[in-house]
Design a protein around this motif. Structure first.
Motif, PDB file in Angstrom:
ATOM      1  N   LYS A  84       0.839  -1.199   0.000  1.00  0.00           N
ATOM      2  CA  LYS A  84       0.000   0.000   0.000  1.00  0.00           C
ATOM      3  C   LYS A  84       0.870   1.243   0.000  1.00  0.00           C
ATOM      4  O   LYS A  84       1.915   1.302   0.633  1.00  0.00           O
ATOM      5  CB  LYS A  84      -0.920  -0.001   1.212  1.00  0.00           C
ATOM      6  CG  LYS A  84      -1.965  -1.112   1.175  1.00  0.00           C
ATOM      7  CD  LYS A  84      -2.895  -1.031   2.362  1.00  0.00           C
ATOM      8  CE  LYS A  84      -3.967  -2.123   2.285  1.00  0.00           C
ATOM      9  NZ  LYS A  84      -4.913  -2.039   3.451  1.00  0.00           N
ATOM     10  N   GLN A  85       0.380   2.288  -0.719  1.00  0.00           N
ATOM     11  CA  GLN A  85       1.053   3.581  -0.751  1.00  0.00           C
ATOM     12  C   GLN A  85       0.037   4.657  -0.396  1.00  0.00           C
ATOM     13  O   GLN A  85      -1.162   4.524  -0.711  1.00  0.00           O
ATOM     14  CB  GLN A  85       1.620   3.905  -2.138  1.00  0.00           C
ATOM     15  CG  GLN A  85       2.627   2.914  -2.650  1.00  0.00           C
ATOM     16  CD  GLN A  85       3.210   3.387  -3.975  1.00  0.00           C
ATOM     17  OE1 GLN A  85       4.229   4.073  -3.990  1.00  0.00           O
ATOM     18  NE2 GLN A  85       2.576   3.012  -5.076  1.00  0.00           N
ATOM     19  N   SER A  86       0.505   5.702   0.204  1.00  0.00           N
ATOM     20  CA  SER A  86      -0.369   6.823   0.504  1.00  0.00           C
ATOM     21  C   SER A  86      -0.584   7.630  -0.765  1.00  0.00           C
ATOM     22  O   SER A  86       0.366   7.951  -1.479  1.00  0.00           O
ATOM     23  CB  SER A  86       0.260   7.704   1.602  1.00  0.00           C
ATOM     24  OG  SER A  86      -0.519   8.881   1.752  1.00  0.00           O
ATOM     25  N   ARG A  87      -1.861   7.969  -1.062  1.00  0.00           N
ATOM     26  CA  ARG A  87      -2.174   8.775  -2.244  1.00  0.00           C
ATOM     27  C   ARG A  87      -2.448  10.220  -1.867  1.00  0.00           C
ATOM     28  O   ARG A  87      -2.954  11.017  -2.671  1.00  0.00           O
ATOM     29  CB  ARG A  87      -3.380   8.198  -2.964  1.00  0.00           C
ATOM     30  CG  ARG A  87      -3.168   6.756  -3.406  1.00  0.00           C
ATOM     31  CD  ARG A  87      -4.281   6.278  -4.281  1.00  0.00           C
ATOM     32  NE  ARG A  87      -4.341   6.989  -5.554  1.00  0.00           N
ATOM     33  CZ  ARG A  87      -3.643   6.638  -6.637  1.00  0.00           C
ATOM     34  NH1 ARG A  87      -2.841   5.592  -6.599  1.00  0.00           N
ATOM     35  NH2 ARG A  87      -3.763   7.340  -7.750  1.00  0.00           N
ATOM     36  N   ARG A 109       3.530  -3.214 -12.305  1.00  0.00           N
ATOM     37  CA  ARG A 109       4.476  -4.304 -12.059  1.00  0.00           C
ATOM     38  C   ARG A 109       3.816  -5.430 -11.267  1.00  0.00           C
ATOM     39  O   ARG A 109       4.072  -6.612 -11.505  1.00  0.00           O
ATOM     40  CB  ARG A 109       5.713  -3.775 -11.315  1.00  0.00           C
ATOM     41  CG  ARG A 109       6.590  -2.889 -12.202  1.00  0.00           C
ATOM     42  CD  ARG A 109       7.896  -2.494 -11.529  1.00  0.00           C
ATOM     43  NE  ARG A 109       7.689  -1.570 -10.424  1.00  0.00           N
ATOM     44  CZ  ARG A 109       7.992  -1.809  -9.162  1.00  0.00           C
ATOM     45  NH1 ARG A 109       8.539  -2.976  -8.835  1.00  0.00           N
ATOM     46  NH2 ARG A 109       7.787  -0.917  -8.216  1.00  0.00           N
ATOM     47  N   TYR A 110       2.962  -5.071 -10.332  1.00  0.00           N
ATOM     48  CA  TYR A 110       2.267  -6.096  -9.559  1.00  0.00           C
ATOM     49  C   TYR A 110       1.330  -6.902 -10.456  1.00  0.00           C
ATOM     50  O   TYR A 110       1.237  -8.137 -10.327  1.00  0.00           O
ATOM     51  CB  TYR A 110       1.498  -5.444  -8.402  1.00  0.00           C
ATOM     52  CG  TYR A 110       0.838  -6.459  -7.498  1.00  0.00           C
ATOM     53  CD1 TYR A 110       1.575  -7.125  -6.520  1.00  0.00           C
ATOM     54  CD2 TYR A 110      -0.522  -6.774  -7.635  1.00  0.00           C
ATOM     55  CE1 TYR A 110       0.980  -8.072  -5.699  1.00  0.00           C
ATOM     56  CE2 TYR A 110      -1.121  -7.711  -6.813  1.00  0.00           C
ATOM     57  CZ  TYR A 110      -0.372  -8.365  -5.844  1.00  0.00           C
ATOM     58  OH  TYR A 110      -0.976  -9.302  -5.035  1.00  0.00           O
ATOM     59  N   GLN A 111       0.623  -6.231 -11.342  1.00  0.00           N
ATOM     60  CA  GLN A 111      -0.264  -6.944 -12.248  1.00  0.00           C
ATOM     61  C   GLN A 111       0.513  -7.883 -13.163  1.00  0.00           C
ATOM     62  O   GLN A 111       0.036  -8.983 -13.482  1.00  0.00           O
ATOM     63  CB  GLN A 111      -1.076  -5.936 -13.079  1.00  0.00           C
ATOM     64  CG  GLN A 111      -2.139  -5.187 -12.284  1.00  0.00           C
ATOM     65  CD  GLN A 111      -3.103  -6.121 -11.576  1.00  0.00           C
ATOM     66  OE1 GLN A 111      -3.574  -7.118 -12.140  1.00  0.00           O
ATOM     67  NE2 GLN A 111      -3.385  -5.819 -10.303  1.00  0.00           N
ATOM     68  N   ALA A 162       8.394  -4.537  -5.074  1.00  0.00           N
ATOM     69  CA  ALA A 162       8.408  -3.638  -3.921  1.00  0.00           C
ATOM     70  C   ALA A 162       8.342  -2.196  -4.407  1.00  0.00           C
ATOM     71  O   ALA A 162       8.567  -1.889  -5.581  1.00  0.00           O
ATOM     72  CB  ALA A 162       9.668  -3.871  -3.104  1.00  0.00           C
ATOM     73  N   ILE A 163       7.990  -1.300  -3.486  1.00  0.00           N
ATOM     74  CA  ILE A 163       7.925   0.126  -3.825  1.00  0.00           C
ATOM     75  C   ILE A 163       9.321   0.618  -4.150  1.00  0.00           C
ATOM     76  O   ILE A 163      10.281   0.377  -3.409  1.00  0.00           O
ATOM     77  CB  ILE A 163       7.326   0.926  -2.656  1.00  0.00           C
ATOM     78  CG1 ILE A 163       5.887   0.470  -2.395  1.00  0.00           C
ATOM     79  CG2 ILE A 163       7.396   2.419  -2.938  1.00  0.00           C
ATOM     80  CD1 ILE A 163       5.285   1.077  -1.140  1.00  0.00           C
ATOM     81  N   TYR A 194       6.121   8.614  -4.243  1.00  0.00           N
ATOM     82  CA  TYR A 194       5.076   7.715  -4.735  1.00  0.00           C
ATOM     83  C   TYR A 194       5.594   6.934  -5.944  1.00  0.00           C
ATOM     84  O   TYR A 194       6.167   7.521  -6.877  1.00  0.00           O
ATOM     85  CB  TYR A 194       3.835   8.520  -5.116  1.00  0.00           C
ATOM     86  CG  TYR A 194       2.624   7.650  -5.340  1.00  0.00           C
ATOM     87  CD1 TYR A 194       1.835   7.246  -4.261  1.00  0.00           C
ATOM     88  CD2 TYR A 194       2.287   7.225  -6.616  1.00  0.00           C
ATOM     89  CE1 TYR A 194       0.729   6.449  -4.458  1.00  0.00           C
ATOM     90  CE2 TYR A 194       1.173   6.414  -6.815  1.00  0.00           C
ATOM     91  CZ  TYR A 194       0.402   6.029  -5.740  1.00  0.00           C
ATOM     92  OH  TYR A 194      -0.696   5.233  -5.942  1.00  0.00           O
ATOM     93  N   ASP A 195       5.378   5.608  -5.921  1.00  0.00           N
ATOM     94  CA  ASP A 195       5.825   4.739  -7.018  1.00  0.00           C
ATOM     95  C   ASP A 195       4.644   4.484  -7.950  1.00  0.00           C
ATOM     96  O   ASP A 195       3.760   3.670  -7.657  1.00  0.00           O
ATOM     97  CB  ASP A 195       6.361   3.416  -6.458  1.00  0.00           C
ATOM     98  CG  ASP A 195       6.881   2.488  -7.548  1.00  0.00           C
ATOM     99  OD1 ASP A 195       6.857   2.877  -8.739  1.00  0.00           O
ATOM    100  OD2 ASP A 195       7.312   1.364  -7.209  1.00  0.00           O
TER     101      ASP A 195
END
Length: 461
Positions: free
Chosen positions: A229-232, A250-252, A321-322, A243-244
């Motif tokens: 999770k990343q903060s938006r 990449r995850y998909q 990873a981020i 923010y990445d």
């Protein structure tokens, strides 16, 4: 033939082998035939014929021609030829006077056989009394035939024979050996040896999964590894851009491509964790000169060669990873800018690295004499091949004639297993860690993480 037969208490008939295989006639131990003498040696036609047939023989030709030169005076007026005056007994030579043989009198003899003809001619030669005759030979057969007809015989001993001579083929072989020895003095003396940390390597052959089982593995791995999770919150994104924005894509890709591909070869990936063996190749130059432009080629069958132990996690390649965008990219963190350092002429260089490959090549420009070198690598033994693991090392050098070879064979102990025998299907962890994982915490024979190659980590670089 004008010969006074009463002068000779013994008249000797000699076989052709006495001429061809024994000492020169004047050097023979004639005292074994008669102490006082004189002795007359009669040469029957078959003996002369056999000696003539050997004039061009590679080993016997010289002796046949020497004999012919010796008896040449008998072609003139003289009836006998003295070949030895002293010490006693005196020995003379003459041609035997042999008329046509009546073979009806010699039913046990074969007219087409040389031994039989020599015996028949010795018996029927005109002149000497039968009691004075003796047949001399190195062979048993003519002596046996002579005894059948009452002729005295003498079997020559080792003291009659010439020292063993080398044939032309043996002389050529000796000359060739001398050439090889001379070449060896100008070439390195290389030896190879292998050592391993296991004589027999345990391996697991994993039974094939069904498509349903593969799908379940994919679902479990994805469930256990949600996207980070990343903060938006725009306010939380600093000027360096924490923010990445690539993470989702990449995850998909990890979910749709990387993990399904991993699950498609899941059995083989698990098998990679077992069947490792550490191999050390040792080469030594015990000669008197260095090996120039040395090349070592390693060729494996029944597995592959690698620099490190391979670990394939049951949970597959890690999810992305981020990425911290302010971190200096890997490309600019390298220290190998500029010209590479050229290795010294005495150093070994790996031309073809062991990177899960079957061939490795190592070179040295000048491998000094009196030195040795060891090369360590890891082999993985394939549980699905019928053969044992085979590794062959071949060494060549510019000043080495031919090549040096050494072969290593490593047996494997194959055990069949199901995936569920090795992996907890809920957590996707090993039920019992493989040997190489356990060695990370083994105080007696520890491995470091630098000794391991983690399969699948390169996908997100």
């Amino acid at each position: 033939m004008d010969i006074d037969w009463s002068r000779f208490p013994v008249v000797a008939f000699i076989d052709a082998n006495v001429v061809l295989e024994c000492l020169a006639l004047e050097q023979l131990p004639w005292r074994e035939i008669h102490d006082v003498g004189p002795i007359l040696v009669l040469l029957v036609p078959t003996v002369l014929q056999e000696v003539d047939s050997k004039k061009n023989n590679a080993r016997l030709g010289d002796h046949a021609r020497r004999f012919n030169r010796t008896v040449r005076p008998l072609l003139g007026e003289q009836s006998t030829l003295t070949i030895r005056e002293s010490p006693a007994p005196r020995v003379e030579l003459a041609f035997a006077d042999c008329a046509k043989i009546d073979w009806e009198h010699f039913q046990n003899l074969d007219r087409d056989e040389a031994d039989s003809r020599i015996v028949a001619q010795s018996l029927s030669a005109s002149g000497p009394p039968p009691a004075n005759r003796v047949l001399i030979s190195q062979d048993i057969r003519p002596l046996h035939l002579a005894q059948l007809y009452g002729l005295r015989v003498h079997h020559v001993g080792e003291n009659w024979l010439r020292p063993k001579e080398k044939s032309e083929a043996e002389k050529r072989a000796d000359a060739f050996k001398r050439e090889i020895d001379a070449m060896k003095n100008g070439q390195p003396l290389l030896s190879l040896s292998f050592s391993t940390d296991q004589a027999v390597v345990p391996v697991f052959r994993i039974r094939d999964l069904s498509q349903k089982e593969r799908s379940a593995i994919v679902d479990t791995i994805v469930r256990l590894n949600p996207m980070q999770k990343q903060s938006r919150d725009i306010a939380s994104i600093d000027c360096l851009g924490e923010y990445d924005f690539s993470l989702s894509d990449r995850y998909q890709r990890w979910v749709s491509q990387v993990i399904p591909k991993f699950a498609g070869a899941y059995e083989r990936k698990l098998e990679l964790n077992f069947g490792h063996v550490e191999i050390t190749l040792r080469i030594e130059n015990a000669g008197k000169v260095p090996a120039e432009s040395l090349l070592i080629r390693l060729s494996a069958q029944g597995g592959f060669l690698n620099r490190r132990y391979v670990v394939a996690s049951p949970a597959g390649p890690k999810p992305p990873a981020i990425r911290q965008s302010h971190i200096v990219p890997h490309l600019f963190n390298r220290r190998d800018f500029g010209s590479p350092i050229k290795p010294g002429k005495h150093e070994f260089v790996t031309l073809m690295e062991p990177e899960r490959t079957s061939v490795v090549e190592i070179a040295c420009e000048d491998f000094r004499h009196g030195y040795d070198y060891e090369y360590r690598l890891i082999a993985w033994i394939d549980p699905r091949t019928e053969m044992n693991f085979q590794l062959e090392a071949t060494v060549t050098a510019a000043n080495l004639y031919g090549e040096v070879r050494e072969t290593l064979s490593i047996a494997k102990d194959v055990t069949e297993r199901q995936v569920s025998d090795l992996v907890d299907m809920d957590t996707m962890r090993f039920l019992h860690p493989p040997r190489i994982i356990r060695q990370l915490s083994d105080a007696t024979n520890p491995l470091s993480r630098n000794d391991l190659e983690f399969d699948g980590t390169e996908w997100d670089r």
